[in-house]
Design a protein around this motif. Sequence first.
Motif, PDB file in Angstrom:
ATOM      1  N   TYR A  77       0.832  -1.211   0.000  1.00  0.00           N
ATOM      2  CA  TYR A  77       0.000   0.000   0.000  1.00  0.00           C
ATOM      3  C   TYR A  77       0.862   1.255   0.000  1.00  0.00           C
ATOM      4  O   TYR A  77       0.592   2.216  -0.731  1.00  0.00           O
ATOM      5  N   TYR A  78       1.917   1.256   0.818  1.00  0.00           N
ATOM      6  CA  TYR A  78       2.793   2.418   0.887  1.00  0.00           C
ATOM      7  C   TYR A  78       3.507   2.654  -0.450  1.00  0.00           C
ATOM      8  O   TYR A  78       3.759   3.805  -0.827  1.00  0.00           O
ATOM      9  N   ILE A  79       3.839   1.579  -1.143  1.00  0.00           N
ATOM     10  CA  ILE A  79       4.468   1.721  -2.459  1.00  0.00           C
ATOM     11  C   ILE A  79       3.515   2.402  -3.434  1.00  0.00           C
ATOM     12  O   ILE A  79       3.910   3.277  -4.213  1.00  0.00           O
ATOM     13  N   ILE A  80       2.241   2.030  -3.387  1.00  0.00           N
ATOM     14  CA  ILE A  80       1.242   2.657  -4.267  1.00  0.00           C
ATOM     15  C   ILE A  80       1.121   4.148  -3.946  1.00  0.00           C
ATOM     16  O   ILE A  80       1.086   4.996  -4.852  1.00  0.00           O
ATOM     17  N   VAL A  81       1.090   4.493  -2.661  1.00  0.00           N
ATOM     18  CA  VAL A  81       0.974   5.901  -2.265  1.00  0.00           C
ATOM     19  C   VAL A  81       2.211   6.681  -2.699  1.00  0.00           C
ATOM     20  O   VAL A  81       2.111   7.797  -3.219  1.00  0.00           O
ATOM     21  N   HIS A  82       3.381   6.099  -2.520  1.00  0.00           N
ATOM     22  CA  HIS A  82       4.599   6.822  -2.894  1.00  0.00           C
ATOM     23  C   HIS A  82       4.694   6.986  -4.407  1.00  0.00           C
ATOM     24  O   HIS A  82       5.208   7.993  -4.903  1.00  0.00           O
ATOM     25  N   LEU A  83       4.176   6.021  -5.166  1.00  0.00           N
ATOM     26  CA  LEU A  83       4.125   6.176  -6.624  1.00  0.00           C
ATOM     27  C   LEU A  83       3.183   7.311  -7.018  1.00  0.00           C
ATOM     28  O   LEU A  83       3.443   8.052  -7.973  1.00  0.00           O
ATOM     29  N   PHE A  84       2.103   7.469  -6.263  1.00  0.00           N
ATOM     30  CA  PHE A  84       1.172   8.565  -6.516  1.00  0.00           C
ATOM     31  C   PHE A  84       1.848   9.911  -6.244  1.00  0.00           C
ATOM     32  O   PHE A  84       1.708  10.857  -7.028  1.00  0.00           O
ATOM     33  N   VAL A  85       2.600   9.995  -5.140  1.00  0.00           N
ATOM     34  CA  VAL A  85       3.351  11.217  -4.828  1.00  0.00           C
ATOM     35  C   VAL A  85       4.381  11.494  -5.919  1.00  0.00           C
ATOM     36  O   VAL A  85       4.554  12.636  -6.368  1.00  0.00           O
ATOM     37  N   MET A  86       5.062  10.446  -6.362  1.00  0.00           N
ATOM     38  CA  MET A  86       6.064  10.597  -7.412  1.00  0.00           C
ATOM     39  C   MET A  86       5.439  11.139  -8.692  1.00  0.00           C
ATOM     40  O   MET A  86       5.979  12.054  -9.331  1.00  0.00           O
ATOM     41  N   MET A  87       4.288  10.606  -9.088  1.00  0.00           N
ATOM     42  CA  MET A  87       3.629  11.050 -10.310  1.00  0.00           C
ATOM     43  C   MET A  87       3.154  12.497 -10.194  1.00  0.00           C
ATOM     44  O   MET A  87       3.244  13.270 -11.165  1.00  0.00           O
ATOM     45  N   LEU A  88       2.649  12.910  -9.037  1.00  0.00           N
ATOM     46  CA  LEU A  88       2.242  14.300  -8.842  1.00  0.00           C
ATOM     47  C   LEU A  88       3.423  15.244  -9.015  1.00  0.00           C
ATOM     48  O   LEU A  88       3.321  16.287  -9.673  1.00  0.00           O
ATOM     49  N   TYR A  89       4.551  14.888  -8.446  1.00  0.00           N
ATOM     50  CA  TYR A  89       5.759  15.709  -8.569  1.00  0.00           C
ATOM     51  C   TYR A  89       6.201  15.803 -10.028  1.00  0.00           C
ATOM     52  O   TYR A  89       6.543  16.895 -10.523  1.00  0.00           O
ATOM     53  N   ILE A  90       6.196  14.692 -10.733  1.00  0.00           N
ATOM     54  CA  ILE A  90       6.634  14.677 -12.134  1.00  0.00           C
ATOM     55  C   ILE A  90       5.675  15.478 -13.005  1.00  0.00           C
ATOM     56  O   ILE A  90       6.102  16.276 -13.851  1.00  0.00           O
ATOM     57  N   VAL A  91       4.376  15.289 -12.825  1.00  0.00           N
ATOM     58  CA  VAL A  91       3.383  16.000 -13.641  1.00  0.00           C
ATOM     59  C   VAL A  91       3.505  17.503 -13.437  1.00  0.00           C
ATOM     60  O   VAL A  91       3.490  18.275 -14.409  1.00  0.00           O
ATOM     61  N   TYR A  92       3.641  17.927 -12.186  1.00  0.00           N
ATOM     62  CA  TYR A  92       3.763  19.364 -11.928  1.00  0.00           C
ATOM     63  C   TYR A  92       5.030  19.931 -12.573  1.00  0.00           C
ATOM     64  O   TYR A  92       5.001  20.982 -13.211  1.00  0.00           O
ATOM     65  N   THR A  93       6.161  19.228 -12.399  1.00  0.00           N
ATOM     66  CA  THR A  93       7.421  19.713 -12.946  1.00  0.00           C
ATOM     67  C   THR A  93       7.381  19.795 -14.461  1.00  0.00           C
ATOM     68  O   THR A  93       7.804  20.789 -15.061  1.00  0.00           O
ATOM     69  N   LYS A  94       6.858  18.756 -15.107  1.00  0.00           N
ATOM     70  CA  LYS A  94       6.771  18.750 -16.578  1.00  0.00           C
ATOM     71  C   LYS A  94       5.820  19.832 -17.067  1.00  0.00           C
ATOM     72  O   LYS A  94       6.096  20.514 -18.060  1.00  0.00           O
ATOM     73  N   GLY A 136       9.151   9.053  -2.469  1.00  0.00           N
ATOM     74  CA  GLY A 136       8.433   9.529  -3.652  1.00  0.00           C
ATOM     75  C   GLY A 136       9.144  10.674  -4.336  1.00  0.00           C
ATOM     76  O   GLY A 136       9.301  10.686  -5.565  1.00  0.00           O
ATOM     77  N   PHE A 137       9.627  11.642  -3.562  1.00  0.00           N
ATOM     78  CA  PHE A 137      10.342  12.784  -4.142  1.00  0.00           C
ATOM     79  C   PHE A 137      11.699  12.372  -4.700  1.00  0.00           C
ATOM     80  O   PHE A 137      12.113  12.864  -5.754  1.00  0.00           O
TER      81      PHE A 137
END
Length: 198
Positions: A77-94, A136-137
Amino acid sequence: MDGIVFYWVMWGIWVWTTFIMGYRPLRFWASFACLIAIIFSGAFIHVNMIKINAAYILFFAVGLGLLRRSSYLKLGYYIIVHLFVMMLYIVYTKYTLYEPAILLKINQWLFFAAIFLVVQLLVKPFKIRLAVIIIGFCQAEWVMSIVLSPKDFIIGDYPFLDRLAFLTFLTISWHFIHRISHQLYQTLNRSSIGRIEK
């Protein structure tokens, strides 16, 4: 100035853990990690054309260490949440790279505060919240560095450390506010019960 948020937060946590925090096993390791992060923040490890900040490696190791006692089910579950955080960071940066006008409408610190709120809603334990944000970051920074500058890139530069320190500060502050409010509620509850019994 890049890095100013990182240094303020790290020195603030170090002062808190060294002079104000009561004796706990966590006290030594937290203050030690802060000092090492400050020392390592200016050092880079060169691997071919890649520059990796030593503090980035330290934070990634700390994040993994905070997850070490989790069960396999919770870890998934924590891996799924951290992947979600990672994707939010990438989407915002891009998105800010291709549409910089959004910076006039959305402050980046507000966006990272929104990520903080998402983590607070999805994860309950304090240490796991820190771990999810850190990992995630760190992984998002690694992916973004490779995607944007595959030939000559820096992983974990000062803007990254500022953002990570900002989220760490929010998470720690929220934890202490929650603990103080809980203790205050218990104190008021006991006093009201004592008045009723009298």
